[in-house]
Every structure is written in C-alpha cells, then in structure tokens.
Design a protein around this motif. Sequence first.
Motif, PDB file in Angstrom:
ATOM      1  N   ASP A 230       0.799  -1.230   0.000  1.00  0.00           N
ATOM      2  CA  ASP A 230       0.000   0.000   0.000  1.00  0.00           C
ATOM      3  C   ASP A 230       0.829   1.276   0.000  1.00  0.00           C
ATOM      4  O   ASP A 230       0.405   2.299   0.518  1.00  0.00           O
ATOM      5  N   GLU A 231       2.012   1.225  -0.532  1.00  0.00           N
ATOM      6  CA  GLU A 231       2.812   2.453  -0.602  1.00  0.00           C
ATOM      7  C   GLU A 231       3.243   2.687  -2.029  1.00  0.00           C
ATOM      8  O   GLU A 231       3.389   1.755  -2.805  1.00  0.00           O
ATOM      9  N   GLU A 232       3.439   3.942  -2.350  1.00  0.00           N
ATOM     10  CA  GLU A 232       4.023   4.270  -3.645  1.00  0.00           C
ATOM     11  C   GLU A 232       5.444   3.724  -3.681  1.00  0.00           C
ATOM     12  O   GLU A 232       6.139   3.753  -2.658  1.00  0.00           O
ATOM     13  N   PRO A 233       5.914   3.246  -4.829  1.00  0.00           N
ATOM     14  CA  PRO A 233       7.316   2.819  -4.910  1.00  0.00           C
ATOM     15  C   PRO A 233       8.232   3.991  -4.571  1.00  0.00           C
ATOM     16  O   PRO A 233       7.891   5.146  -4.827  1.00  0.00           O
ATOM     17  N   TYR A 234       9.348   3.692  -3.962  1.00  0.00           N
ATOM     18  CA  TYR A 234      10.257   4.778  -3.575  1.00  0.00           C
ATOM     19  C   TYR A 234      11.704   4.355  -3.786  1.00  0.00           C
ATOM     20  O   TYR A 234      12.033   3.179  -3.800  1.00  0.00           O
ATOM     21  N   GLU A 235      12.539   5.379  -3.961  1.00  0.00           N
ATOM     22  CA  GLU A 235      13.977   5.122  -4.066  1.00  0.00           C
ATOM     23  C   GLU A 235      14.609   5.275  -2.693  1.00  0.00           C
ATOM     24  O   GLU A 235      14.103   6.007  -1.844  1.00  0.00           O
ATOM     25  N   VAL A 236      15.699   4.575  -2.463  1.00  0.00           N
ATOM     26  CA  VAL A 236      16.438   4.714  -1.212  1.00  0.00           C
ATOM     27  C   VAL A 236      17.828   5.249  -1.560  1.00  0.00           C
ATOM     28  O   VAL A 236      18.565   4.621  -2.304  1.00  0.00           O
ATOM     29  N   ILE A 237      18.135   6.419  -1.037  1.00  0.00           N
ATOM     30  CA  ILE A 237      19.443   7.025  -1.327  1.00  0.00           C
ATOM     31  C   ILE A 237      20.495   6.493  -0.354  1.00  0.00           C
ATOM     32  O   ILE A 237      21.595   6.158  -0.728  1.00  0.00           O
ATOM     33  N   HIS A 238      20.118   6.442   0.916  1.00  0.00           N
ATOM     34  CA  HIS A 238      21.082   5.923   1.893  1.00  0.00           C
ATOM     35  C   HIS A 238      20.348   5.177   2.999  1.00  0.00           C
ATOM     36  O   HIS A 238      19.186   5.473   3.288  1.00  0.00           O
ATOM     37  N   GLU A 239      21.029   4.222   3.564  1.00  0.00           N
ATOM     38  CA  GLU A 239      20.577   3.596   4.797  1.00  0.00           C
ATOM     39  C   GLU A 239      21.753   2.859   5.395  1.00  0.00           C
ATOM     40  O   GLU A 239      22.789   2.699   4.760  1.00  0.00           O
ATOM     41  N   TRP A 240      21.593   2.463   6.658  1.00  0.00           N
ATOM     42  CA  TRP A 240      22.726   1.801   7.300  1.00  0.00           C
ATOM     43  C   TRP A 240      22.243   0.825   8.349  1.00  0.00           C
ATOM     44  O   TRP A 240      21.091   0.861   8.773  1.00  0.00           O
ATOM     45  N   THR A 241      23.150  -0.018   8.763  1.00  0.00           N
ATOM     46  CA  THR A 241      22.897  -0.893   9.896  1.00  0.00           C
ATOM     47  C   THR A 241      24.241  -1.289  10.513  1.00  0.00           C
ATOM     48  O   THR A 241      25.298  -0.981   9.965  1.00  0.00           O
ATOM     49  N   PHE A 242      24.180  -1.913  11.670  1.00  0.00           N
ATOM     50  CA  PHE A 242      25.393  -2.434  12.309  1.00  0.00           C
ATOM     51  C   PHE A 242      25.313  -3.957  12.304  1.00  0.00           C
ATOM     52  O   PHE A 242      24.237  -4.526  12.427  1.00  0.00           O
ATOM     53  N   LEU A 243      26.464  -4.567  12.150  1.00  0.00           N
ATOM     54  CA  LEU A 243      26.522  -6.027  12.152  1.00  0.00           C
ATOM     55  C   LEU A 243      27.524  -6.458  13.206  1.00  0.00           C
ATOM     56  O   LEU A 243      28.693  -6.063  13.164  1.00  0.00           O
ATOM     57  N   TYR A 244      27.061  -7.264  14.162  1.00  0.00           N
ATOM     58  CA  TYR A 244      27.950  -7.824  15.181  1.00  0.00           C
ATOM     59  C   TYR A 244      28.105  -9.294  14.861  1.00  0.00           C
ATOM     60  O   TYR A 244      27.135 -10.047  14.915  1.00  0.00           O
ATOM     61  N   THR A 245      29.298  -9.686  14.478  1.00  0.00           N
ATOM     62  CA  THR A 245      29.472 -11.064  13.985  1.00  0.00           C
ATOM     63  C   THR A 245      29.683 -12.031  15.158  1.00  0.00           C
ATOM     64  O   THR A 245      30.027 -11.613  16.268  1.00  0.00           O
ATOM     65  N   PRO A 246      29.532 -13.339  14.911  1.00  0.00           N
ATOM     66  CA  PRO A 246      29.792 -14.330  15.978  1.00  0.00           C
ATOM     67  C   PRO A 246      31.233 -14.246  16.483  1.00  0.00           C
ATOM     68  O   PRO A 246      31.526 -14.688  17.583  1.00  0.00           O
ATOM     69  N   GLN A 247      32.135 -13.671  15.678  1.00  0.00           N
ATOM     70  CA  GLN A 247      33.540 -13.508  16.125  1.00  0.00           C
ATOM     71  C   GLN A 247      33.728 -12.207  16.924  1.00  0.00           C
ATOM     72  O   GLN A 247      34.854 -11.755  17.143  1.00  0.00           O
ATOM     73  N   HIS A 248      32.618 -11.570  17.303  1.00  0.00           N
ATOM     74  CA  HIS A 248      32.633 -10.352  18.123  1.00  0.00           C
ATOM     75  C   HIS A 248      33.285  -9.174  17.420  1.00  0.00           C
ATOM     76  O   HIS A 248      33.978  -8.370  18.033  1.00  0.00           O
ATOM     77  N   GLU A 249      33.093  -9.103  16.115  1.00  0.00           N
ATOM     78  CA  GLU A 249      33.549  -7.921  15.389  1.00  0.00           C
ATOM     79  C   GLU A 249      32.328  -7.057  15.072  1.00  0.00           C
ATOM     80  O   GLU A 249      31.264  -7.582  14.730  1.00  0.00           O
ATOM     81  N   LEU A 250      32.529  -5.737  15.191  1.00  0.00           N
ATOM     82  CA  LEU A 250      31.419  -4.816  14.912  1.00  0.00           C
ATOM     83  C   LEU A 250      31.679  -4.117  13.578  1.00  0.00           C
ATOM     84  O   LEU A 250      32.682  -3.416  13.422  1.00  0.00           O
ATOM     85  N   TYR A 251      30.775  -4.334  12.638  1.00  0.00           N
ATOM     86  CA  TYR A 251      30.874  -3.690  11.330  1.00  0.00           C
ATOM     87  C   TYR A 251      29.752  -2.677  11.187  1.00  0.00           C
ATOM     88  O   TYR A 251      28.636  -2.889  11.653  1.00  0.00           O
TER      89      TYR A 251
END
Length: 280
Positions: free
Chosen positions: A202-223
């Motif tokens: 129910d939304e108009e299609p949209y473009e995404v210019i930027h977004e981000w997230t954090f990834l904490y791996t099982p080896q305890h590294e934060l990306y």
Amino acid sequence: MNCIFCKSESATSRSLEHIIPESIGNLEHVLPAGVVCDVCNSYFSTKVEKPLLDTPYMRDMCFRAHITNKKGHPPFVTGLHLQSRLPVAVCPSMEGGGLSIAALYQHDEQRWIRSILASEHGSLVIPVPAEPGEHLLSRFVAKVALEALAFRLMDVDGWNKEITEKCELDPLREYARRGQGPFWPLNTRLIHSADFLFVEADEEPYEVIHEWTFLYTPQHELYFVLSLFGNEYAINMGGPEIDGYGRWLSENKDRSPLYPEGLKSIEEGGGGDGVPPPHR
Ligand SMILES: [Zn+2]
C-alpha cells in the motif's frame, strides 16, 4: 556534552551535524548541536564531504538518482555530441521522465540547435567516472559510522560518555577526523542500482538514497554497513581490517545485512511483500 570525535567540551557548539550530507537528500538523520563540535563539523564539511561530493562519481550518482541540489536545480552530467563535437549537459527532465540535453556553454547554443535540426540521428558520449579515492571514501564512511552509532545510542542515559570514553573507538575517531593511522579498507559492492524502486504494501514505490545498519558477527567484530546510491560500504569499527566481513558474507549467502531477506523491486514482481529497509 563532549564531541564524539575530538572529545572537547561542546556545550556551546551550535551546528547540527548531518550524518549523510543534506545536499544528497538527508533531512532525517541529523545529530543535535554539540554531538559533533563546531570545529569538527566544519572540518568534515570542507575536508571530507565537499571533496567527496565534488567528485564526478558522486555527481553521476546524484544524476542517476535524480537528486536536485539545495536550490532545486536538477543534477546533470556532461557529455560530448559526436556529430557537432559540442560538449553538452544532460539532466533528467523534470516533467514526464526522459532526459533533457542542452549545450554545456551558452555560446554554443545556436550551433547545438542547428546541429540537432540538421540530422535525425546522432551519438552522445557520456564518460563513466572512476570511483572516488579510497582514502577519502573510507574516511567518510568512518565518520558516518561513529555518527550513526551516536544516533542509535542517543536515547540511552550516559551515551555521550560511553562513546567518548570508549578507547576501542579511538583509532577510528583519529582516522576519520585527522586521517591518521593505517588505511582502513572498506568492503565495497553494488547491491542495487541508484534508481532501484522499492515496494511495500500500500505504498508508492520509492527510491532509497542511503541507509545503514550495524553487524555484530559471531567472532565479536562490529561492522558498520552503509548503502549509498545502492553501493554497499562496510567498515570494521574495531580495526583496519575487513576480511571478517567477507567471511560473514560467504557464510550468509552474500546477502547484505541491510536486506537479510533479499531485495524486491517492482521489476522483480514485488508489490505487497517487499522487505522494509532498516532505515530509510
Ligand atoms: Zn570536535
């Protein structure tokens, strides 16, 4: 309040910090005054963001994503019309889609019009710009990473002290703010085109210019993982090495941490069950 980069007392600072520059459409992800002091804010603006945004590569990305500048002017790229040998400016047409092409220099305008009227066919050459320098790009991503961390933690009591006193973040701070220390490599790959259209129910299609997230791996590294115009840039917040991200990708079907369920556009038959991005 202390600046998250230079750690100096910043209660009197007045500048808001755009995590992603306002000129490429970010109005939402903004840090209040003092999170980044006025001196650091000004430094990043003139020494990191402006040189990056002025590269032909970033101008090309703005063109592809149809981002107007702050004054509302459409983005343009330059090219060469082979038959007339005239340099031209190409910009997205604001009405009805398509492209608008004009002589780059006003004094060529009459020649350009005569040449167009004289032949039905022609060739336009638009150079594909090289990617910006790796050092500039990785310092920009390092800056965005620390600011995104502050943005995410801002509602938690004691967040400012937590970030400024965390010595594990000092090398990344120094690298972003002063370009010091070893080069911090990025993992860079294309995850969608700059004009990719996302769909949700129910939304108009949209473009995404930027977004981000954090990834904490099982080896305890934060990306920190940033998508900008569909390019995914990952940086290790704990140290200047990136191999662990590649390993994580290969163990996770190469899916972006931004889109763990995959991407769905209109062209791929989306429309109702598109995956909502973590940040838009
Ligand atoms: Zn500062």
